[in-house]
Design a protein around this motif. Structure first.
Motif, PDB file in Angstrom:
ATOM      1  N   ASP A   1     -12.056  -5.989   4.844  1.00  0.00           N
ATOM      2  CA  ASP A   1     -12.122  -4.260   5.102  1.00  0.00           C
ATOM      3  C   ASP A   1     -12.012  -3.526   3.846  1.00  0.00           C
TER       4      ASP A   1
ATOM      5  N   HIS B   1      -8.795  -3.162   1.877  1.00  0.00           N
ATOM      6  CA  HIS B   1      -7.659  -2.675   3.315  1.00  0.00           C
ATOM      7  C   HIS B   1      -6.910  -3.716   4.286  1.00  0.00           C
ATOM      8  N   SER B   2      -5.307  -3.805   4.079  1.00  0.00           N
ATOM      9  CA  SER B   2      -5.025  -4.931   5.398  1.00  0.00           C
ATOM     10  C   SER B   2      -3.928  -4.374   5.531  1.00  0.00           C
ATOM     11  N   ASN B   3      -3.330  -4.944   6.868  1.00  0.00           N
ATOM     12  CA  ASN B   3      -2.300  -4.629   7.712  1.00  0.00           C
ATOM     13  C   ASN B   3      -1.052  -4.125   6.731  1.00  0.00           C
ATOM     14  N   GLU B   4      -1.006  -4.963   5.469  1.00  0.00           N
ATOM     15  CA  GLU B   4      -0.195  -4.298   4.839  1.00  0.00           C
ATOM     16  C   GLU B   4       0.643  -3.204   3.657  1.00  0.00           C
ATOM     17  N   LYS B   5      -0.527  -3.436   3.207  1.00  0.00           N
ATOM     18  CA  LYS B   5      -1.130  -2.452   1.978  1.00  0.00           C
ATOM     19  C   LYS B   5      -2.156  -2.456   1.519  1.00  0.00           C
ATOM     20  N   ASP B   6      -2.968  -1.310   1.515  1.00  0.00           N
ATOM     21  CA  ASP B   6      -4.062  -1.214   0.532  1.00  0.00           C
ATOM     22  C   ASP B   6      -4.018  -1.641  -0.797  1.00  0.00           C
TER      23      ASP B   6
END
Length: 101
Positions: free
Chosen positions: A25, A41-46
């Motif tokens: 993403d 983009h990730s769930n934890e931190k961009d």
């Protein structure tokens, strides 16, 4: 001018399944001052990668990452549907404009 058409935020087209599998993403932002912001983009931190860009000839995008200098050339085009197609290392990835409302 061709550079003007790139300015703005672009996200990887959700219909481009192959590119999503390869790159994840991601989004890219072209600024009018030659800055390019590439985000993973990730769930934890961009993860943010700050780069620069210029257009060499019509259809050739040159990018550079100042913290790890190395210029890359990528073919690109804007489609009739206002999508951005990047051709990097033999692979095509497609982006759509992201409008912030």
């Amino acid at each position: 001018m061709l550079k003007d058409i790139l300015i703005g935020n672009w996200i990887l087209d959700p219909l481009d399944i192959k590119s999503l599998q390869i790159y994840g993403d991601i989004s890219i932002e072209f600024k009018d001052n030659g800055e390019l912001i590439y985000k993973i983009h990730s769930n934890e931190k961009d993860e943010v990668i700050n780069m620069t860009y210029e257009i060499k000839d019509e259809g050739i995008l040159i990018t550079d990452q100042p913290s790890f200098p190395y210029k890359e050339e990528t073919k690109f085009k804007i489609t009739f549907e206002d999508k951005l197609e990047l051709y990097f290392s033999g692979l095509k990835s497609t982006y759509i404009r992201k409008f912030d409302y």
